[in-house]
Write a protein that holds these residues in place. Structure first.
Motif, PDB file in Angstrom:
ATOM      1  N   MET A  61      80.274  60.713  48.933  1.00  0.00           N
ATOM      2  CA  MET A  61      79.149  60.341  48.089  1.00  0.00           C
ATOM      3  C   MET A  61      78.670  61.509  47.227  1.00  0.00           C
ATOM      4  N   SER A  62      78.639  62.722  47.785  1.00  0.00           N
ATOM      5  CA  SER A  62      78.212  63.901  47.028  1.00  0.00           C
ATOM      6  C   SER A  62      79.111  64.124  45.823  1.00  0.00           C
ATOM      7  N   CYS A  65      78.760  61.158  43.239  1.00  0.00           N
ATOM      8  CA  CYS A  65      77.474  61.192  42.542  1.00  0.00           C
ATOM      9  C   CYS A  65      77.566  62.039  41.265  1.00  0.00           C
ATOM     10  N   ASN A  68      80.317  60.509  38.654  1.00  0.00           N
ATOM     11  CA  ASN A  68      79.910  59.364  37.836  1.00  0.00           C
ATOM     12  C   ASN A  68      79.170  59.806  36.578  1.00  0.00           C
ATOM     13  N   LEU A 224      68.736  53.683  43.112  1.00  0.00           N
ATOM     14  CA  LEU A 224      68.783  54.612  44.244  1.00  0.00           C
ATOM     15  C   LEU A 224      68.565  53.882  45.565  1.00  0.00           C
ATOM     16  N   GLY A 348      75.735  57.273  39.277  1.00  0.00           N
ATOM     17  CA  GLY A 348      75.472  58.509  39.996  1.00  0.00           C
ATOM     18  C   GLY A 348      74.247  58.411  40.889  1.00  0.00           C
ATOM     19  N   ASN A 350      72.951  55.620  42.060  1.00  0.00           N
ATOM     20  CA  ASN A 350      73.297  54.686  43.129  1.00  0.00           C
ATOM     21  C   ASN A 350      74.088  55.388  44.229  1.00  0.00           C
ATOM     22  N   THR A 351      75.021  56.236  43.804  1.00  0.00           N
ATOM     23  CA  THR A 351      75.818  56.994  44.764  1.00  0.00           C
ATOM     24  C   THR A 351      74.976  58.030  45.490  1.00  0.00           C
ATOM     25  N   ALA A 352      73.959  58.564  44.799  1.00  0.00           N
ATOM     26  CA  ALA A 352      73.046  59.503  45.462  1.00  0.00           C
ATOM     27  C   ALA A 352      72.377  58.843  46.658  1.00  0.00           C
TER      28      ALA A 352
END
Length: 405
Positions: A61-62, A65, A68, A224, A348, A350-352
């Motif tokens: 995920m890091s 993020c 993206n 988020l 990004g 959302n992935t955060a």
């Protein structure tokens, strides 16, 4: 019709097939990481394995993020098709390498690199929105959502069978081969009328003041929270299956339950995509959240596989429509020239959410066990209603189109 939209139907067909294949590949391996840790890397303790699963997903995920956002900006400068090709070919290379990791830390390193260069969903969505007439945005985003969910459904079923009968290495190399096929389809058949020279000359420069716009800020907060709610329990489904059914056949039943969730997402994508083009998509958000949260709690308190299947199907029947709704709102709220950038930022952010839940989920599992993860997911879903209320009050006066760019 504008020449930039000439190929939108053909592009939709090809990207739909491409993402369907990509998600089959993804589904062949990713839901089974907790079982791989136990069987291949010999991490047997449930709570310790939960912590390791969180660290694994934190690495992915890091990386994703940041990626993206970076790739979204580059998409506006160099084209959207090339970004989808980059992601697809990278996935074909890196996913098979995960099965060759000799220990947990090498596994994490490969996942970090893989996540930065792969990730096909956001590039696919950006490409379709950029080559499709605005009045069809809800339709194409809903359609690509069905390809993602249906691909996941087939992938989870296939992955459960492959892992059960042939092992993890076969599953991961199958994943790579399928991603390669999806990349080739896009490479040959997708058309994008992207003029690099014109884009460089007429480009609207991105400024962080656009993110400070109240409507955009609240929309990103929703992305988020959605990222946290959707991801906090995903890595632990296999462990929940083991809890309610036992370790024997856990991979097989994880595939079945994941496929049921994907089927719910397929149905949701079709319905919500059409509704978004006919009605104000904002009116769909609250019913989706409440319905999804209720059945997420149902997963938490399931005591057999049958209950888990039903609860997960209805969770994703509702939740599967949330992302297309938010993306349609984002597309209507931002300028076309910065669409890749804003879709990158939303992806990004959302992935955060995945980064946040990597910390939350590991601690929850370590302290209170697997069931608490699903309770937390339901609570976070309900919290989306808070920024939605603020967004509804600000969006009329806060669109990017009304700002000076």
């Amino acid at each position: 019709m504008d020449t930039m939209y000439t190929h939108w139907r053909k592009n939709l067909y090809i990207v739909w097939i491409s993402q369907f294949l990509a998600m089959i590949g993804f589904g062949c391996c990713m839901p089974f990481i907790p079982i791989l840790l136990r069987e291949n890397l010999h991490i047997d303790n449930e709570k310790l394995r939960g912590l390791y699963v969180s660290l694994y997903y934190l690495a992915g995920m890091s990386s994703l993020c940041v990626a993206n956002i970076v790739w979204g900006i580059l998409a506006d400068r160099f084209g959207r098709k090339i970004m989808l090709l980059r992601a697809s070919y990278a996935a074909a290379i890196f996913y098979p390498l995960l099965s060759l990791a000799p220990n947990f830390w090498v596994l994490v390193l490969i996942r970090f690199i893989c996540s930065f260069f792969s990730g096909t969903v956001v590039p696919a969505q950006t490409l379709l929105v950029s080559t499709t007439p605005p009045e069809k945005h809800g339709f194409v985003l809903g359609a690509v959502s069905t390809s993602i969910w249906s691909g996941n459904m087939v992938g989870y079923l296939a992955g459960g069978l492959i892992v059960h009968y042939a092992g993890f290495k076969t599953a991961f190399f199958t994943c790579g081969a399928i991603y390669l096929l999806s990349a080739v389809l896009v490479h040959i058949f997708v058309k994008e009328n992207f003029n690099y020279t014109a884009a460089k000359k007429e480009k609207v420069k991105f400024s962080f003041k656009y993110l400070a716009n109240p409507a955009i800020l609240w929309l990103l907060v929703m992305f988020l929270l959605m990222g946290i709610a959707r991801r906090i329990e995903q890595p632990f489904l296999a462990m929940q299956v083991e809890l309610v059914h036992g370790k024997d056949g856990a991979a097989f039943y994880t595939g079945i339950i994941s496929a049921a969730a994907a089927l719910g997402g397929v149905i949701s994508g079709v319905a919500v995509g059409k509704l978004c083009d006919k009605y104000n998509p904002q009116k769909l958000i609250v019913p989706i959240i409440i319905f999804s949260a209720a059945f997420t709690l149902g997963q938490a308190f399931s005591f057999n596989v049958e209950m888990l299947i039903i609860a997960r199907f209805f969770t994703y029947f509702a939740a599967g429509g949330l992302q297309p709704v938010l993306q349609v709102i984002l597309a209507k709220t931002t300028s076309a020239e910065l669409r890749g950038t804003f879709f990158g930022w939303s992806g990004g952010i959302n992935t955060a959410g995945g980064i946040v839940c990597s910390f939350l989920s590991g601690s929850l599992v370590l302290l209170t066990g697997v069931r608490s993860i699903f309770v937390a997911a339901a609570v976070i879903l309900l919290l989306i209603c808070v920024p939605y209320c603020f967004f509804s009050k600000t969006e009329k006066s806060g669109t990017i189109d009304k700002m000076e760019v």
